[in-house]
Design a protein around this motif. Structure first.
Motif, PDB file in Angstrom:
ATOM      1  N   SER A 109      97.447  28.196  45.630  1.00  0.00           N
ATOM      2  CA  SER A 109      98.496  28.086  44.603  1.00  0.00           C
ATOM      3  C   SER A 109      99.027  26.665  44.544  1.00  0.00           C
ATOM      4  CB  SER A 109      99.670  29.024  44.899  1.00  0.00           C
ATOM      5  OG  SER A 109      99.200  30.334  44.978  1.00  0.00           O
ATOM      6  N   GLN A 129      97.153  20.462  40.384  1.00  0.00           N
ATOM      7  CA  GLN A 129      96.042  20.083  39.506  1.00  0.00           C
ATOM      8  C   GLN A 129      96.339  20.355  38.025  1.00  0.00           C
ATOM      9  OE1 GLN A 129      93.709  18.110  41.195  1.00  0.00           O
ATOM     10  NE2 GLN A 129      92.147  19.378  40.253  1.00  0.00           N
ATOM     11  N   LYS A 130      97.480  20.981  37.773  1.00  0.00           N
ATOM     12  CA  LYS A 130      97.812  21.449  36.423  1.00  0.00           C
ATOM     13  C   LYS A 130      97.509  20.417  35.336  1.00  0.00           C
ATOM     14  CE  LYS A 130     101.320  24.786  35.176  1.00  0.00           C
ATOM     15  NZ  LYS A 130     102.649  25.241  35.513  1.00  0.00           N
ATOM     16  N   PHE A 141      96.499  24.523  42.707  1.00  0.00           N
ATOM     17  CA  PHE A 141      96.498  24.759  41.258  1.00  0.00           C
ATOM     18  C   PHE A 141      97.735  24.131  40.613  1.00  0.00           C
ATOM     19  CE2 PHE A 141      93.642  28.814  41.345  1.00  0.00           C
ATOM     20  CZ  PHE A 141      92.592  28.022  41.771  1.00  0.00           C
ATOM     21  N   PRO A 184      95.007  28.008  35.205  1.00  0.00           N
ATOM     22  CA  PRO A 184      94.163  28.009  36.402  1.00  0.00           C
ATOM     23  C   PRO A 184      93.322  29.279  36.462  1.00  0.00           C
ATOM     24  CG  PRO A 184      96.458  28.446  36.980  1.00  0.00           C
ATOM     25  CD  PRO A 184      96.432  28.143  35.520  1.00  0.00           C
ATOM     26  N   THR A 240      89.110  20.349  45.129  1.00  0.00           N
ATOM     27  CA  THR A 240      89.715  20.428  43.791  1.00  0.00           C
ATOM     28  C   THR A 240      88.782  21.107  42.784  1.00  0.00           C
ATOM     29  OG1 THR A 240      88.976  18.160  43.487  1.00  0.00           O
ATOM     30  CG2 THR A 240      91.278  18.466  44.046  1.00  0.00           C
ATOM     31  N   SER A 295      89.738  24.536  41.138  1.00  0.00           N
ATOM     32  CA  SER A 295      90.562  24.753  39.946  1.00  0.00           C
ATOM     33  C   SER A 295      89.755  24.623  38.653  1.00  0.00           C
ATOM     34  CB  SER A 295      91.778  23.827  39.942  1.00  0.00           C
ATOM     35  OG  SER A 295      91.360  22.510  40.125  1.00  0.00           O
ATOM     36  N   HIS A 296      88.496  24.209  38.758  1.00  0.00           N
ATOM     37  CA  HIS A 296      87.622  24.130  37.584  1.00  0.00           C
ATOM     38  C   HIS A 296      86.716  25.358  37.465  1.00  0.00           C
ATOM     39  CE1 HIS A 296      88.418  19.827  36.529  1.00  0.00           C
ATOM     40  NE2 HIS A 296      88.905  19.892  37.749  1.00  0.00           N
TER      41      HIS A 296
END
Ligand SMILES: Nc1ncnc2c1ncn2[C@@H]1O[C@H](COP(=O)(O)OP(=O)(O)OP(=O)(O)O)[C@@H](O)[C@H]1O
Ligand SMILES: [Mg+2]
Length: 264
Positions: A163, A169-170, A166, A177, A133, A136-137
């Motif tokens: 995709s 994780q929105k 992301f 993203p 994860t 995505s940061h």
């Protein structure tokens, strides 16, 4: 110019930044579940490129591969501005990335004001976005790929998985993203480059400049006398490295996310 000179001449902490400070450390990752597509080679080129092109920057290389290809070969270049960061806290016992600790590290404060800090992640083959994860940061996700069918199919699948990550994780991540940039690597000809691009036309990602196949890249991790191999690589691939480093610097200024493939 010898690489050693470039990096050792400029290893003092700057008194005044020559480039505007970044609002936070800029994190970039080289990732693809497929092995042997050039993740480590490109992570090496990006980190040394940033350190040599931007004398007022600090660069950290974080190798998430237990094989340690990039950290082992880059450690010898460490100085006040260039660090190979090794920390067990970046991993879980399973060897997967410890996302919480990586995300904390990415957001940590600058060691000094008015400067730029870049964090370059090299990630291993078999990387599963659902367990990563931290992706995505990051500020930009580079996905190297080469031209063989197996590489293309694996990369298409990997793009779908990123995709999905992301999208999931929105709600956990502020802002949009990170942009995904495909990096066509080990390309033989312009025709091959165009052929490769055609595989990805319907994907909402950026498509980088081609990095052509050349023996000099095969010797990227060699520590020979006077670092001759790395120096030669940095010299021969200078236009590409300048482009890559510039893209990292301007990651926040990329145009709106593309609907279809966007050639950079
Ligand atoms: N443009 C290029 N031309 C020629 N050889 C290249 C090029 N890019 C990478 N290579 C070579 O291809 C091999 C794989 O590259 P690299 O180790 O960077 O891939 P990787 O994606 O990090 O692999 P792994 O998944 O095993 O970590 C290496 O031997 C490297 O020297
Ligand atoms: Mg590697």
């Amino acid at each position: 110019m010898a690489f050693e000179r470039v990096i050792t001449l400029n290893d003092e902490q700057p008194t005044e930044a020559r480039h505007p400070a970044l609002a936070k450390p800029r994190s970039v990752v080289f990732a693809n579940s497929k092995g042997g597509v050039g993740k480590s080679t490109l992570a090496l080129m990006a980190s040394l490129g940033l350190a040599t092109l931007y004398p007022d920057s600090r660069v950290e290389l974080i190798d998430l591969d237990v094989q340690k290809t990039s950290s082992d070969s880059l450690r010898r270049f460490e100085n006040a501005r260039f660090n190979v960061l090794e920390n067990d806290d970046f991993f879980l016992n399973s060897g997967s990335p410890n996302n919480g600790n990586l995300i904390n590290h990415m957001g940590s404060d600058f060691p000094f004001n008015r400067t730029q800090k870049y964090i370059v992640f090299d990630s291993p083959a078999g990387n599963e976005p659902s367990r990563s994860t931290f992706l995505s940061h990051c500020d930009i996700v580079f996905v190297p790929t080469s031209v063989g069918d197996a590489d293309v199919f694996a990369t298409l699948k990997y793009l779908d998985e990123i995709s999905e990550l992301f999208a999931r994780q929105k709600s956990n991540v502020e802002g949009p993203p990170p942009p995904i940039v495909l990096l066509p690597n080990m390309v033989d000809s312009r025709e091959e480059f165009n052929e490769l691009r055609n595989h990805f036309t319907r994907h909402s990602v950026y498509f980088g400049k081609p990095l052509y196949y050349a023996p000099v890249f095969r010797r990227a991790f060699r520590s020979d006398e006077n670092d001759a191999s790395v120096a030669k690589l940095l010299q021969q691939a200078k236009p590409y490295i300048d482009w890559l480093a510039g893209l990292i610097r301007r990651a926040d200024q990329l145009p709106q996310p593309p609907k279809n493939l966007f050639q950079l």
